[in-house]
Design a protein around this motif. Structure first.
Motif, PDB file in Angstrom:
ATOM      1  N   ASP A  57       0.832  -1.214   0.000  1.00 13.77           N
ATOM      2  CA  ASP A  57       0.000   0.000   0.000  1.00 13.77           C
ATOM      3  C   ASP A  57       0.861   1.256   0.000  1.00 13.77           C
ATOM      4  O   ASP A  57       0.586   2.203  -0.736  1.00 13.77           O
ATOM      5  N   GLN A  58       1.906   1.254   0.825  1.00 14.36           N
ATOM      6  CA  GLN A  58       2.800   2.415   0.878  1.00 14.36           C
ATOM      7  C   GLN A  58       3.517   2.609  -0.452  1.00 14.36           C
ATOM      8  O   GLN A  58       3.656   3.746  -0.926  1.00 14.36           O
ATOM      9  N   SER A  59       3.962   1.525  -1.051  1.00 14.18           N
ATOM     10  CA  SER A  59       4.653   1.611  -2.342  1.00 14.18           C
ATOM     11  C   SER A  59       3.714   2.123  -3.432  1.00 14.18           C
ATOM     12  O   SER A  59       4.106   2.943  -4.270  1.00 14.18           O
ATOM     13  N   GLU A  60       2.483   1.650  -3.427  1.00 17.12           N
ATOM     14  CA  GLU A  60       1.503   2.124  -4.414  1.00 17.12           C
ATOM     15  C   GLU A  60       1.217   3.607  -4.213  1.00 17.12           C
ATOM     16  O   GLU A  60       1.095   4.356  -5.188  1.00 17.12           O
ATOM     17  N   PHE A  61       1.128   4.037  -2.963  1.00 16.29           N
ATOM     18  CA  PHE A  61       0.904   5.452  -2.691  1.00 16.29           C
ATOM     19  C   PHE A  61       2.068   6.283  -3.227  1.00 16.29           C
ATOM     20  O   PHE A  61       1.859   7.306  -3.889  1.00 16.29           O
ATOM     21  N   ARG A  62       3.300   5.838  -2.948  1.00 13.66           N
ATOM     22  CA  ARG A  62       4.481   6.571  -3.444  1.00 13.66           C
ATOM     23  C   ARG A  62       4.513   6.584  -4.966  1.00 13.66           C
ATOM     24  O   ARG A  62       4.821   7.606  -5.586  1.00 13.66           O
ATOM     25  N   ALA A  63       4.177   5.462  -5.602  1.00 14.35           N
ATOM     26  CA  ALA A  63       4.171   5.389  -7.065  1.00 14.35           C
ATOM     27  C   ALA A  63       3.135   6.351  -7.643  1.00 14.35           C
ATOM     28  O   ALA A  63       3.410   7.052  -8.630  1.00 14.35           O
ATOM     29  N   ASN A  64       1.955   6.383  -7.039  1.00 14.72           N
ATOM     30  CA  ASN A  64       0.925   7.313  -7.512  1.00 14.72           C
ATOM     31  C   ASN A  64       1.362   8.755  -7.333  1.00 14.72           C
ATOM     32  O   ASN A  64       1.132   9.597  -8.209  1.00 14.72           O
ATOM     33  N   ARG A  65       1.982   9.045  -6.206  1.00 12.28           N
ATOM     34  CA  ARG A  65       2.466  10.412  -5.941  1.00 12.28           C
ATOM     35  C   ARG A  65       3.544  10.793  -6.956  1.00 12.28           C
ATOM     36  O   ARG A  65       3.536  11.901  -7.490  1.00 12.28           O
ATOM     37  N   LEU A  66       4.468   9.878  -7.237  1.00 13.74           N
ATOM     38  CA  LEU A  66       5.512  10.149  -8.230  1.00 13.74           C
ATOM     39  C   LEU A  66       4.906  10.376  -9.613  1.00 13.74           C
ATOM     40  O   LEU A  66       5.368  11.236 -10.371  1.00 13.74           O
ATOM     41  N   GLU A  67       3.884   9.610  -9.935  1.00 20.42           N
ATOM     42  CA  GLU A  67       3.215   9.783 -11.223  1.00 20.42           C
ATOM     43  C   GLU A  67       2.579  11.172 -11.313  1.00 20.42           C
ATOM     44  O   GLU A  67       2.682  11.848 -12.346  1.00 20.42           O
ATOM     45  N   GLU A  68       1.950  11.607 -10.237  1.00 21.67           N
ATOM     46  CA  GLU A  68       1.351  12.949 -10.210  1.00 21.67           C
ATOM     47  C   GLU A  68       2.418  14.025 -10.367  1.00 21.67           C
ATOM     48  O   GLU A  68       2.249  14.986 -11.142  1.00 21.67           O
ATOM     49  N   VAL A  69       3.515  13.886  -9.649  1.00 25.79           N
ATOM     50  CA  VAL A  69       4.613  14.861  -9.736  1.00 25.79           C
ATOM     51  C   VAL A  69       5.203  14.851 -11.134  1.00 25.79           C
ATOM     52  O   VAL A  69       5.497  15.920 -11.704  1.00 25.79           O
TER      53      VAL A  69
END
Length: 90
Positions: A57-69
């Motif tokens: 879950d944490q990794s998916e959150f970071r991946a989504n955040r990186l995608e947004e950035v």
């Protein structure tokens, strides 16, 4: 002598029954030990699964955040390139 012979037979049968009972008890103790080991292993597996799910879950959150950035940086680069082209075209 027939009484001694039947006594020996009965004593042998009793010894055999006691031996069978001891074997059954040993098998039961071993089965309980195996069951407790299995239960402990199941608990460890569930704990590992919960930890891994949380990490995922944490990794998916970071991946989504990186995608947004990444999208925001890309948008800003396009804007900057368009601004530079407009300035150069003047």
């Amino acid at each position: 002598m027939p009484t001694e012979n039947s006594f020996d037979i009965a004593l042998g049968a009793l010894r055999q029954a006691i031996s069978g009972l001891e074997n059954a008890i040993d098998m039961r103790i071993e089965a309980q030990r195996d069951n407790s080991e299995v239960a402990s292993e199941v608990k460890r597996v569930h704990a590992d699964r919960a930890r891994l799910a949380q990490e995922l879950d944490q990794s998916e959150f970071r991946a989504n955040r990186l995608e947004e950035v990444n999208r925001e940086v890309s948008r800003r680069l396009v804007t900057a390139m368009e601004t530079i082209r407009a300035v150069l075209d003047r």
